[in-house]
Design a protein around this motif. Structure first.
Motif, mmCIF file in Angstrom:
data_model
loop_
_atom_site.group_PDB
_atom_site.id
_atom_site.type_symbol
_atom_site.label_atom_id
_atom_site.label_comp_id
_atom_site.label_asym_id
_atom_site.label_seq_id
_atom_site.Cartn_x
_atom_site.Cartn_y
_atom_site.Cartn_z
ATOM 1 N N ARG A 262 0.848 -1.097 -0.110
ATOM 2 C CA ARG A 262 0.015 -0.050 0.249
ATOM 3 C C ARG A 262 0.787 1.164 0.236
ATOM 4 O O ARG A 262 1.547 1.610 1.037
ATOM 5 N N ALA A 263 1.103 1.997 -1.255
ATOM 6 C CA ALA A 263 1.942 3.119 -1.296
ATOM 7 C C ALA A 263 1.584 4.509 -1.008
ATOM 8 O O ALA A 263 0.191 4.565 -1.019
ATOM 9 N N ASP A 264 2.172 5.350 -0.538
ATOM 10 C CA ASP A 264 1.853 6.879 -0.368
ATOM 11 C C ASP A 264 2.079 7.601 -1.769
ATOM 12 O O ASP A 264 1.060 8.325 -2.047
ATOM 13 N N VAL A 265 2.950 7.193 -2.589
ATOM 14 C CA VAL A 265 2.880 7.711 -3.749
ATOM 15 C C VAL A 265 3.625 6.565 -4.751
ATOM 16 O O VAL A 265 4.309 5.625 -4.276
ATOM 17 N N THR A 266 3.014 6.613 -5.925
ATOM 18 C CA THR A 266 3.522 5.457 -6.983
ATOM 19 C C THR A 266 4.157 6.325 -8.098
ATOM 20 O O THR A 266 3.483 7.185 -8.788
ATOM 21 N N VAL A 267 5.367 6.018 -8.603
ATOM 22 C CA VAL A 267 6.118 6.629 -9.484
ATOM 23 C C VAL A 267 6.004 5.756 -10.541
ATOM 24 O O VAL A 267 6.559 4.937 -10.688
ATOM 25 N N THR A 268 5.276 6.213 -11.797
ATOM 26 C CA THR A 268 5.263 4.936 -12.964
ATOM 27 C C THR A 268 5.875 5.527 -14.208
ATOM 28 O O THR A 268 6.064 6.986 -14.268
ATOM 29 N N PHE A 269 6.180 4.793 -15.034
ATOM 30 C CA PHE A 269 7.214 5.334 -16.154
ATOM 31 C C PHE A 269 6.420 5.143 -17.532
ATOM 32 O O PHE A 269 5.973 4.132 -17.699
ATOM 33 N N GLY A 270 6.510 6.281 -18.237
ATOM 34 C CA GLY A 270 6.228 6.034 -19.507
ATOM 35 C C GLY A 270 4.787 6.221 -19.904
ATOM 36 O O GLY A 270 4.254 7.164 -20.791
ATOM 37 N N LEU B 107 -0.323 9.546 -7.671
ATOM 38 C CA LEU B 107 0.286 9.126 -9.061
ATOM 39 C C LEU B 107 1.161 10.267 -9.332
ATOM 40 O O LEU B 107 0.730 11.198 -9.716
ATOM 41 N N HIS B 108 2.662 9.662 -9.715
ATOM 42 C CA HIS B 108 3.469 10.448 -10.353
ATOM 43 C C HIS B 108 4.084 9.912 -11.739
ATOM 44 O O HIS B 108 4.556 8.909 -11.572
ATOM 45 N N LEU B 109 3.602 10.535 -12.865
ATOM 46 C CA LEU B 109 4.149 9.965 -14.116
ATOM 47 C C LEU B 109 5.247 10.601 -14.469
ATOM 48 O O LEU B 109 5.446 11.747 -14.769
ATOM 49 N N VAL B 110 6.443 9.530 -15.031
ATOM 50 C CA VAL B 110 7.886 10.032 -15.647
ATOM 51 C C VAL B 110 7.795 9.763 -16.917
ATOM 52 O O VAL B 110 7.513 8.723 -17.423
ATOM 53 N N ASP B 111 7.869 10.870 -17.562
ATOM 54 C CA ASP B 111 8.149 10.840 -19.085
ATOM 55 C C ASP B 111 9.416 10.274 -19.237
ATOM 56 O O ASP B 111 10.371 10.952 -19.159
ATOM 57 N N ILE B 112 9.457 9.149 -20.053
ATOM 58 C CA ILE B 112 10.739 8.480 -20.416
ATOM 59 C C ILE B 112 10.995 8.242 -21.877
ATOM 60 O O ILE B 112 11.645 7.578 -22.341
ATOM 61 N N GLY B 113 9.977 9.017 -22.523
ATOM 62 C CA GLY B 113 10.235 9.205 -24.116
ATOM 63 C C GLY B 113 9.378 8.042 -24.765
ATOM 64 O O GLY B 113 9.630 7.812 -25.870
ATOM 65 N N LEU B 114 8.501 7.338 -23.966
ATOM 66 C CA LEU B 114 7.855 6.200 -24.650
ATOM 67 C C LEU B 114 6.548 6.562 -25.565
ATOM 68 O O LEU B 114 6.116 5.805 -26.333
ATOM 69 N N GLY B 115 5.987 7.865 -25.204
ATOM 70 C CA GLY B 115 5.023 8.299 -26.198
ATOM 71 C C GLY B 115 4.877 7.950 -27.485
ATOM 72 O O GLY B 115 3.989 7.300 -27.960
ATOM 73 N N PRO B 116 5.908 8.080 -28.348
ATOM 74 C CA PRO B 116 5.775 7.890 -29.637
ATOM 75 C C PRO B 116 5.618 6.293 -30.083
ATOM 76 O O PRO B 116 5.257 6.100 -31.307
ATOM 77 N N GLU B 117 6.258 5.497 -29.049
ATOM 78 C CA GLU B 117 6.051 4.174 -29.473
ATOM 79 C C GLU B 117 4.811 3.453 -29.058
ATOM 80 O O GLU B 117 4.477 2.246 -29.344
ATOM 81 N N LEU B 118 3.868 4.216 -28.590
ATOM 82 C CA LEU B 118 2.567 3.692 -27.987
ATOM 83 C C LEU B 118 1.422 3.667 -29.036
ATOM 84 O O LEU B 118 1.620 4.894 -29.780
ATOM 85 N N PRO B 119 0.635 2.862 -29.230
ATOM 86 C CA PRO B 119 -0.727 3.018 -30.060
ATOM 87 C C PRO B 119 -1.240 4.290 -29.795
ATOM 88 O O PRO B 119 -1.649 4.867 -28.616
ATOM 89 N N ASP B 120 -2.202 4.668 -30.851
ATOM 90 C CA ASP B 120 -2.989 5.961 -30.587
ATOM 91 C C ASP B 120 -4.088 5.572 -29.728
ATOM 92 O O ASP B 120 -4.697 6.297 -29.266
#
Length: 483
Positions: free
Chosen positions: A172-180, A198-211
């Motif tokens: 049970r987390a207080d903060v979750t840092v998720t990637f991409g 929730l904390h989203l970290v941009d690792i450059g995954l966006g262009p690789e994900l489907p629309d």
């Protein structure tokens, strides 16, 4: 809009990105974002330099992210100790970096022998299945007892990333840092309830994900773009008329509450059909009332049927009559028990079903616990089986269309105080009114759930709230979203 993708999609995107990056670059991006989030938590508690940090390190990349982030914290003066849950499969590069920065390996929960400022959960990643192993679960419980804040790496260990299920003990987390990108388990209960902020970290995954994502959560701007706004030439009929078939001698309040929601949902007029006309007119004199049957009440652009109807012959006939209409229909509460599945599937006009977990379980023929544990699977199955848009109410409200290629929507608003008698009746009226105003079923259900949850927040402000309070706060929520 927040979007979430399946585990397989995320892994494929990561592979595609890593093939174009230097070895280890993607993990370093993730570790940098994780370390920054941990630094924020430590600063809120006082300081980074001299802080005592415990890393729970599993095998594979998730453990590597934690180790590299721990090395960054150690270089800033934090004391960092790593508890290895799988020493023979630890990420060697990450461990070497931690040790080089001054971090240490520790045994068990007494890594610091007392006060701890931060725990970092890197036990399992998106591939974890079936909950924590007993030794890891014991370790997590011991550290939770210290009261130190816990930051989860990518998602809380032990939850199912792709479904939101919790099949055993989990962090049970207080903060979750998720990637991409977000993962479904971070947005869907019961797993989402364990993720904390929730904390989203941009690792450059966006262009690789489907629309098209697997899940999406509408934000204010998305909902504002959907809400109907009357034009200069509008009149009450052009704005849409919603019909409400609700209430009974035993439950006249359901009629009042459904009409209350409908009057505030954007349609130009509300027609009420049923035995609660006196109660409805006493509360809302602007309502158009009719003794019934629905087919004789006048033209509408959408029907709401079911709240407080009871289970008598007249109620069953009312449901049949509404389902026979060639307009959008929302079915709730008693209407769900009285509907004919064959007639529902044969409809060509849109249908929206709004069950809670118990009603969904009855429609699926499974125990309620199965629906509550696997909400994402349940809402998809309901939509497919009944060829309808389904709004599954609960701690996480989900909206699924009958097209399996369309993302399920997750509603981010609401409050636990919304679990009160009659609140679902208000939601039905509100959503039905949006249908009558011209919104597509999936949009009407999504916007209705968003406004309903936001209205409950405004009405309760941290205190108990009644269903009528929620209805009266809908205009405040509407203005909030539009602003």
């Amino acid at each position: 809009m927040r979007t979430a993708y399946s585990v397989d999609t995320v892994r494929a995107a990561e592979r595609a990105l890593m093939s174009r990056l230097p070895e280890g670059a993607l993990m370093q991006r993730a570790a940098a974002g994780l370390a920054a989030a941990c630094t924020d938590v430590l600063r809120r508690r006082g300081r980074v330099y001299g802080a005592r940090v415990v890393l729970l390190v599993g095998s594979g990349d998730n453990g590597g992210d934690a180790l590299y982030a721990g090395a960054r914290l150690a270089r800033r003066g934090a004391g960092v100790r790593a508890v290895l849950t799988a020493p023979d499969r630890v990420h060697e590069g990450g461990l070497a970096a931690l040790l080089a920065a001054g971090g240490r390996i520790a045994e068990g929960a007494d890594a610091w022998g007392g006060h701890i400022d931060l725990v970092v959960d890197g036990i399992t990643g998106i591939g974890g299945r079936g909950g924590l192993r007993p030794d890891a679960a014991e370790l997590v419980r011991a550290l939770a007892a210290t009261g130190a804040p816990l930051v989860a790496v990518d998602l809380p260990s032990g939850v199912e990333a792709g479904t939101g299920e919790v099949l055993g003990e989990a962090v049970r987390a207080d903060v979750t840092v998720t990637f991409g990108t977000y993962k479904p388990g971070l947005l869907v209960d019961p797993a989402a309830e364990r993720a904390g902020a929730l904390h989203l970290v941009d690792i450059g995954l966006g262009p690789e994900l489907p629309d098209v994502p697997e899940l999406e959560a509408l934000q204010y701007a998305d909902v504002a773009a959907l809400l109907p706004v009357p034009g200069a030439e509008s009149d009450k009929y052009r704005r849409g008329v919603v019909g409400v078939v609700a209430g009974s001698a035993r439950y006249p309040g359901a009629a009042v509450l459904a009409v209350s929601g409908a009057l505030r949902g954007g349609a130009g007029a509300v027609r009420y059909v049923g035995p609660g006309a006196a109660a409805v007119i006493a509360r809302h004199p602007e309502t158009l009332v009719h003794a019934g049957p629905p087919s004789k009440a006048g033209r509408v652009q959408a029907w709401v049927v079911g709240p407080g109807l009871g289970d008598g012959a007249e109620a069953a006939e009312a449901v049949r009559g509404v389902l026979a209409a060639d307009v959008a229909v929302l079915v709730d509460a008693d209407g769900l028990r009285l509907l004919d599945a064959g007639a529902l599937r044969a409809r060509t006009a849109p249908t929206v079903l709004t069950p809670h977990a118990g009603e969904a379980a009855a429609l699926l023929g499974v125990p309620r616990e199965e629906v509550e544990a696997g909400r994402l699977a349940a809402v998809r199955e309901l939509a497919a089986r009944y060829r309808a848009t389904v709004l599954l109410k609960g701690s996480t409200t989900l909206v699924a269309g009958d097209d399996p290629d369309t993302p399920v929507r997750v509603n981010p608003t609401g409050t636990s105080w919304l679990a009160t008698a009659g609140s679902g009746d208000v939601l039905s009226g509100l959503t039905g009114s949006l249908l009558a105003a011209g919104l597509a079923p999936r949009d009407a259900a999504s916007a209705g759930a968003h406004l309903h949850g936001l209205a409950a927040r405004h009405a309760s402000d941290g205190s108990p709230v009644a269903a009528q309070d929620v209805a009266e706060a809908i205009p405040v929520a509407w203005r909030d979203v539009r602003a």
